[in-house]
Design a protein around this motif. Sequence first.
Motif, PDB file in Angstrom:
ATOM      1  N   THR A 132       0.844  -1.190   0.000  1.00 26.82           N
ATOM      2  CA  THR A 132       0.000   0.000   0.000  1.00 26.82           C
ATOM      3  C   THR A 132       0.884   1.246   0.000  1.00 26.82           C
ATOM      4  N   ASP A 133       2.073   1.173   0.645  1.00 22.26           N
ATOM      5  CA  ASP A 133       2.994   2.307   0.652  1.00 22.26           C
ATOM      6  C   ASP A 133       3.345   2.739  -0.763  1.00 22.26           C
ATOM      7  N   SER A 134       3.507   1.726  -1.651  1.00 28.63           N
ATOM      8  CA  SER A 134       3.933   2.052  -3.000  1.00 28.63           C
ATOM      9  C   SER A 134       2.829   2.782  -3.757  1.00 28.63           C
ATOM     10  N   ARG A 135       1.593   2.734  -3.206  1.00 27.47           N
ATOM     11  CA  ARG A 135       0.502   3.445  -3.870  1.00 27.47           C
ATOM     12  C   ARG A 135       0.363   4.872  -3.330  1.00 27.47           C
ATOM     13  N   LEU A 136       1.217   5.226  -2.352  1.00 25.73           N
ATOM     14  CA  LEU A 136       1.132   6.558  -1.775  1.00 25.73           C
ATOM     15  C   LEU A 136       1.417   7.608  -2.837  1.00 25.73           C
ATOM     16  N   LYS A 137       0.801   8.811  -2.672  1.00 26.13           N
ATOM     17  CA  LYS A 137       1.068   9.895  -3.615  1.00 26.13           C
ATOM     18  C   LYS A 137       2.504  10.368  -3.432  1.00 26.13           C
ATOM     19  N   LYS A 138       3.149  10.690  -4.529  1.00 28.60           N
ATOM     20  CA  LYS A 138       4.519  11.176  -4.451  1.00 28.60           C
ATOM     21  C   LYS A 138       4.557  12.625  -4.912  1.00 28.60           C
ATOM     22  N   PRO A 139       5.478  13.433  -4.383  1.00 28.91           N
ATOM     23  CA  PRO A 139       5.542  14.833  -4.815  1.00 28.91           C
ATOM     24  C   PRO A 139       6.168  14.955  -6.198  1.00 28.91           C
ATOM     25  N   LEU A 140       6.007  16.128  -6.811  1.00 33.82           N
ATOM     26  CA  LEU A 140       6.486  16.337  -8.177  1.00 33.82           C
ATOM     27  C   LEU A 140       7.296  17.627  -8.199  1.00 33.82           C
ATOM     28  N   MET A 141       8.620  17.476  -8.295  1.00 33.53           N
ATOM     29  CA  MET A 141       9.486  18.657  -8.235  1.00 33.53           C
ATOM     30  C   MET A 141       9.236  19.571  -9.442  1.00 33.53           C
ATOM     31  N   ALA A 142       8.921  18.937 -10.593  1.00 32.29           N
ATOM     32  CA  ALA A 142       8.720  19.730 -11.815  1.00 32.29           C
ATOM     33  C   ALA A 142       7.608  20.759 -11.621  1.00 32.29           C
ATOM     34  N   ALA A 143       6.587  20.416 -10.842  1.00 31.54           N
ATOM     35  CA  ALA A 143       5.471  21.348 -10.640  1.00 31.54           C
ATOM     36  C   ALA A 143       5.948  22.569  -9.858  1.00 31.54           C
ATOM     37  N   MET A 144       6.790  22.318  -8.849  1.00 35.41           N
ATOM     38  CA  MET A 144       7.309  23.426  -8.042  1.00 35.41           C
ATOM     39  C   MET A 144       8.179  24.345  -8.905  1.00 35.41           C
ATOM     40  N   ILE A 145       9.067  23.721  -9.710  1.00 32.62           N
ATOM     41  CA  ILE A 145       9.950  24.520 -10.569  1.00 32.62           C
ATOM     42  C   ILE A 145       9.118  25.280 -11.614  1.00 32.62           C
ATOM     43  N   ALA A 146       8.045  24.640 -12.096  1.00 34.67           N
ATOM     44  CA  ALA A 146       7.208  25.267 -13.124  1.00 34.67           C
ATOM     45  C   ALA A 146       6.605  26.585 -12.621  1.00 34.67           C
ATOM     46  N   LEU A 147       6.288  26.651 -11.332  1.00 32.13           N
ATOM     47  CA  LEU A 147       5.730  27.893 -10.772  1.00 32.13           C
ATOM     48  C   LEU A 147       6.708  29.046 -10.988  1.00 32.13           C
ATOM     49  N   TRP A 148       7.968  28.778 -10.626  1.00 24.32           N
ATOM     50  CA  TRP A 148       8.990  29.832 -10.729  1.00 24.32           C
ATOM     51  C   TRP A 148       9.273  30.164 -12.194  1.00 24.32           C
ATOM     52  N   MET A 149       9.314  29.158 -13.038  1.00 26.17           N
ATOM     53  CA  MET A 149       9.590  29.400 -14.457  1.00 26.17           C
ATOM     54  C   MET A 149       8.479  30.269 -15.065  1.00 26.17           C
ATOM     55  N   THR A 150       7.225  29.996 -14.634  1.00 29.24           N
ATOM     56  CA  THR A 150       6.094  30.796 -15.140  1.00 29.24           C
ATOM     57  C   THR A 150       6.316  32.263 -14.809  1.00 29.24           C
ATOM     58  N   LEU A 151       6.725  32.492 -13.550  1.00 35.41           N
ATOM     59  CA  LEU A 151       6.966  33.884 -13.139  1.00 35.41           C
ATOM     60  C   LEU A 151       8.025  34.525 -14.041  1.00 35.41           C
ATOM     61  N   TRP A 152       9.159  33.833 -14.166  1.00 34.82           N
ATOM     62  CA  TRP A 152      10.281  34.453 -14.887  1.00 34.82           C
ATOM     63  C   TRP A 152       9.967  34.626 -16.374  1.00 34.82           C
ATOM     64  N   ILE A 153       9.336  33.666 -16.978  1.00 33.47           N
ATOM     65  CA  ILE A 153       9.074  33.766 -18.422  1.00 33.47           C
ATOM     66  C   ILE A 153       7.889  34.711 -18.689  1.00 33.47           C
ATOM     67  N   ALA A 154       6.757  34.463 -17.998  1.00 32.93           N
ATOM     68  CA  ALA A 154       5.533  35.232 -18.302  1.00 32.93           C
ATOM     69  C   ALA A 154       5.716  36.720 -18.027  1.00 32.93           C
ATOM     70  N   VAL A 155       6.347  37.028 -16.892  1.00 35.53           N
ATOM     71  CA  VAL A 155       6.507  38.443 -16.535  1.00 35.53           C
ATOM     72  C   VAL A 155       7.479  39.139 -17.493  1.00 35.53           C
ATOM     73  N   SER A 156       8.462  38.378 -17.994  1.00 38.52           N
ATOM     74  CA  SER A 156       9.415  39.011 -18.927  1.00 38.52           C
ATOM     75  C   SER A 156       8.757  39.278 -20.281  1.00 38.52           C
ATOM     76  N   ILE A 157       7.721  38.519 -20.619  1.00 38.40           N
ATOM     77  CA  ILE A 157       7.018  38.758 -21.894  1.00 38.40           C
ATOM     78  C   ILE A 157       6.064  39.950 -21.750  1.00 38.40           C
ATOM     79  N   ASP A 158       5.248  39.903 -20.690  1.00 38.71           N
ATOM     80  CA  ASP A 158       4.314  41.020 -20.453  1.00 38.71           C
ATOM     81  C   ASP A 158       4.076  41.121 -18.949  1.00 38.71           C
ATOM     82  N   THR A 159       4.508  42.247 -18.396  1.00 40.50           N
ATOM     83  CA  THR A 159       4.480  42.374 -16.937  1.00 40.50           C
ATOM     84  C   THR A 159       3.072  42.142 -16.380  1.00 40.50           C
ATOM     85  N   PHE A 160       2.083  42.823 -16.945  1.00 36.10           N
ATOM     86  CA  PHE A 160       0.737  42.780 -16.371  1.00 36.10           C
ATOM     87  C   PHE A 160       0.068  41.411 -16.590  1.00 36.10           C
ATOM     88  N   ILE A 161      -0.014  41.025 -17.877  1.00 32.85           N
ATOM     89  CA  ILE A 161      -0.680  39.731 -18.171  1.00 32.85           C
ATOM     90  C   ILE A 161       0.107  38.574 -17.557  1.00 32.85           C
TER      91      ILE A 161
END
Length: 535
Positions: free
Chosen positions: A353-382
Amino acid sequence: MNILVLNGSPKGERSNTMQLTHAFLEGLGSGHSTQILELQTLTIKGCRGCFACWKATPGQCVIKDDMALVLEKLRSADLVIFSFPLYYFGVPGVMKHMIDRQLPNVLPFMEERSDGVGSGSHRARYDMSGKKYVIISTCGFWSAKGNYDAVLGMFDHICGKDNYETILCGQGELFSVPELSGRTGAYLESVRRAGAEYLSGGIREQTRAQLSELLYPKEVFEEMADASWGVSRESGECEPESLSFTRQMAALYNKDSYDGKDRVLEMCYTDLGQTYQIRLTRSGSEVITDGSLRATTRIETPWQVWKDIAAGRIGGTEALAKHLYTVKGDFSLMIRWDDFFGTHKAAPVTERTDSRLKKPLMAAMIALWMTLWIAVSIDTFIGALVTIGVCAALPLLLIRHEQTVYDKLSASLVAGAALLALGTGDGSLASDAGYLAFGLLWLVSAFTREPLCAAYVKYKYGGQKALDNPLFVSTNRILAAAWGGLYVLLAPAAFLMQHAGLTAASLIVCNAVPLLMGLFTVWFEGWYPAHVAQG
Ligand SMILES: Cc1cc2nc3c(=O)[nH]c(=O)nc-3n(C[C@H](O)[C@H](O)[C@H](O)COP(=O)(O)O)c2cc1C
């Protein structure tokens, strides 16, 4: 409740079976009066077949030995537990003597049985109604299935068909191997549960299924069992203990964990001056004694240290950190040791049952920061609005994954930086603030019990228990500090470059440096533990 345990193992308290019986008694709980009779310490002679107990002295046996005590205990017990090893597909001699000598407890007259077993029976001389019976036994073959026909046939007559409970377990000798206590301990836990359930309505189906699971798969068990005798299959001569031990270790190899890489593990017992190699391939393991292969991983260890590790008296990584042994060559084998040599598929249900436990996803955490850096550099407001939207949607994005504290902190920090962009209208400032916050998050985490990267990769190394591994934690601590330091420095560097008009250079640096750092991480993850392991 009056509980009588009849231990029919000639080994007395050293009996494998009694480990199960003790676990069952623990499950029954306290508040009972329990008596364990060690049959091999009592004098119980064989029945003479004189029928004096039916004729001359009704109810009294002419043999004056300890059987009178056993008969009396049998009469007064509410629950009788027969605990014994399987001997030649029957009960051991001492138990058979004890069973034969129960004749004084029954009347001589012929009776029909109501349960249809056999062709007749003798009614009990005393009131034995309401008595409960449990049969607990271990046997030496890989499975109990098919080995107990004679035993169960006999107990159908003695206790009545379907009038007794059974716990029958193959691979019984494994209960006396401390190196395997992880697996046998899990089995004993199921027996304990069975004891508790027995008193409250009966053993449940799930527990029964666990009790009938093999301790180890047939081939693994048989290879281990054959190696345990310390005798060469070819010559029949005795082998060194260290070789027999190495063979048993090789038998535990789990070929399902094969990752496409053939390996040769070289075990060098430094104090004995003996070296053996274990070839680990897709099809299984093989012990080589002539050192003819090129080792991919070499372990140099005193013999006793390795035995202590195997028996769980000291942790493997703890011993490594204390330099009690050293490892040379490919370290990936050590990192995945539990996969290669740990518990096999026939492991307890809880692990599955342990192997069925949910596991975290580092890519999702990194994606948050990448969104900030990329999206804001394209258009600050949007870009800032999109970033806030992504942060808000994070729980939804991670619906199939565990959310770590770093996911939650990242979502708050990224949303904060996006708000800064909205408030100031300055996208570069928000990006730089993001670099700083990202760096600080990593840096601070390096000083916690669970550094940022450890929170995501621990599932590859056994989950929560990886945090008890000093090598795992120190590797991740160093990496977290390195990433943290890098981004904390990157923030002012980017800020200065942008204000010096070097926007293009700033872009190159901000993308190239993390890329190089990523390559360093991959290298360091392999190099650092191996470096420590080499002593
Ligand atoms: C004389 C003898 C006969 C045995 N016969 C069988 C047998 O018929 N089938 C089997 O599976 N194991 C057999 N075994 C193995 C034992 O049942 C096994 O080792 C058991 O776990 C011992 O339990 P104990 O430690 O409680 O005595 C035999 C062992 C001995 C010493």
